[in-house]
Design an enzyme around this catalytic site. Sequence first.
Site, PDB file in Angstrom:
ATOM      1  N   GLU A 149      -8.877   1.520  -2.528  1.00  0.00           N
ATOM      2  CA  GLU A 149      -9.045   1.676  -1.081  1.00  0.00           C
ATOM      3  C   GLU A 149     -10.440   2.222  -0.781  1.00  0.00           C
ATOM      4  OE1 GLU A 149      -6.525   3.096   2.801  1.00  0.00           O
ATOM      5  OE2 GLU A 149      -6.226   4.223   0.950  1.00  0.00           O
ATOM      6  N   ASP A 206       2.109   1.913   3.780  1.00  0.00           N
ATOM      7  CA  ASP A 206       1.207   3.070   3.761  1.00  0.00           C
ATOM      8  C   ASP A 206       1.971   4.378   3.617  1.00  0.00           C
ATOM      9  OD1 ASP A 206      -1.247   4.348   3.691  1.00  0.00           O
ATOM     10  OD2 ASP A 206      -1.590   4.283   5.849  1.00  0.00           O
ATOM     11  N   ASP A 255       0.384   5.540  -1.263  1.00  0.00           N
ATOM     12  CA  ASP A 255      -0.630   6.509  -1.683  1.00  0.00           C
ATOM     13  C   ASP A 255      -0.107   7.607  -2.602  1.00  0.00           C
ATOM     14  OD1 ASP A 255      -3.447   6.197  -0.462  1.00  0.00           O
ATOM     15  OD2 ASP A 255      -2.150   5.663   1.200  1.00  0.00           O
ATOM     16  N   HIS A 290      -2.586  -3.173   4.681  1.00  0.00           N
ATOM     17  CA  HIS A 290      -1.799  -2.302   5.575  1.00  0.00           C
ATOM     18  C   HIS A 290      -2.447  -2.306   6.965  1.00  0.00           C
ATOM     19  CE1 HIS A 290      -4.891   0.222   3.784  1.00  0.00           C
ATOM     20  NE2 HIS A 290      -4.584   1.291   4.495  1.00  0.00           N
ATOM     21  N   HIS A 330       0.836  -1.207   0.000  1.00  0.00           N
ATOM     22  CA  HIS A 330       0.000   0.000   0.000  1.00  0.00           C
ATOM     23  C   HIS A 330       0.869   1.255   0.000  1.00  0.00           C
ATOM     24  CE1 HIS A 330      -4.095   1.632   0.734  1.00  0.00           C
ATOM     25  NE2 HIS A 330      -3.426   2.660   1.224  1.00  0.00           N
ATOM     26  N   HIS A 364     -13.533   2.108   3.832  1.00  0.00           N
ATOM     27  CA  HIS A 364     -12.480   2.973   4.376  1.00  0.00           C
ATOM     28  C   HIS A 364     -12.939   3.335   5.790  1.00  0.00           C
ATOM     29  CE1 HIS A 364      -9.659   6.544   4.486  1.00  0.00           C
ATOM     30  NE2 HIS A 364      -8.880   5.501   4.301  1.00  0.00           N
ATOM     31  N   HIS A 374      -9.043  -1.697   7.325  1.00  0.00           N
ATOM     32  CA  HIS A 374     -10.084  -0.674   7.546  1.00  0.00           C
ATOM     33  C   HIS A 374     -11.449  -1.237   7.937  1.00  0.00           C
ATOM     34  CE1 HIS A 374      -8.080   3.106   6.757  1.00  0.00           C
ATOM     35  NE2 HIS A 374      -7.553   2.610   5.650  1.00  0.00           N
TER      36      HIS A 374
END
Length: 418
Positions: A159, A357, A53, A248, A51, A186, A227
């Site tokens: 995500e 992450d 971003d 993650h 993961h 999420h 999540h």
Amino acid sequence: MTRRFLLALMLATASLSDARAADASAAPKPTAAQLAQAREILREVPLIDGHNDVPWQYRKHVTNDLDALDLAGDTSKLTPPMVTDIPRMRAGCIGGQFWSVYVPSTTNEAAAVQAVVEQIDVVHRMVAKYPETFELALTAADIPRIHRAGKIASLIGMEGGHSIGDSLAVLRMTYALGARYMTLTHVKNTHWADSANDEPQFHGLNAFGEQVVREMNRLGMLVDLSHVSADTMRAAIKISAAPVIFSHSCARALCDDPRNVPDDVLKMVQTNRGIVMVTFLPSYVTQRAHNRSEAKRQESLRLDKLFPDAPENKKAALAAWDATNPPPAPATLGEVADHIDHLKKVAGIDCVGIGGDYDGFMGSPPEGLEDVSCYPALLAELLRRGYTPEEIKKVAGLNIIRVLGDAEKVAAKIKNAK
């Protein structure tokens, strides 16, 4: 108990955790030989992170203008700085990366569908912009092939299940565009699954949520349970015919955040042959960081009620709270390794991976894991702790390659049965 007493208790617990962090900082460090051995292992086996971003950074800061953010340069010099760029990815021996195509969970359905397609487009364009570095990977077999060619296998992970707008057709089309996992929620519930950070509606999945998981199995798309609530974790694992992933997440036994994975679920992951990819976000790694984050969240909620029509007053009051409640001792690389140790102990070495992450959270990464160049240092620490080279290879990338390959086999079996 009053809210103020609970906040005081959280921060007191954080002080005890600070003391433990000080002890951890004095622990032995890997040798130069162990670091060199970790790098050698990563020449044989791709380090695959679950993961990152960077696509969100393109959207948030430069409106998806790839020419305005050069990953080939030093992104630490940007405002705000980033921790991912190609030189540091190369230094970190990264062989594969799941790029997160994140859309905020507050986005309405139609806008979320458009936004996730735009985020997927960013990954495709990023790979095209740096063809000497990246290549899109669509299958498990693609990853080692791309690694052998000296490139970084680029995979796409969605995500948040809100991105499909409650449509299996959209789910199928995102898979066709290259998405190889989807996180079911999420920070807010979807219309069909409970998030770890929202009030439970279904205590897991409703009937449509079960349908989503089954369709993901049919497609060969990995079911990502980072999540989601613990009940959703359990429900999805029971339904899924393929191994699940946590792209993650950390161990809840070491940090009691609702996002982390409880031991009973870790045992289910072991039976399912799935994977938990340990993340570096401090509030998921250490109890002290979680407690401070939760205390600040509670204070923010209190100030919302106190200053409903005066946001500047709230901002000033929250700044004052920050000044009197300084952050705890930083998380450390060793504490991340502790989570890997726990996952190995409970779920087994075949169910452990890494999902940093990076560029997906505010604040400082753990000491020793400041940016994407630091993966070899983490693996060297595992070698210092007695992990064998074969175990390191599994954690680095072989486990997630196996999980993706198993999901492909399940999909083929489902399709052949019809």
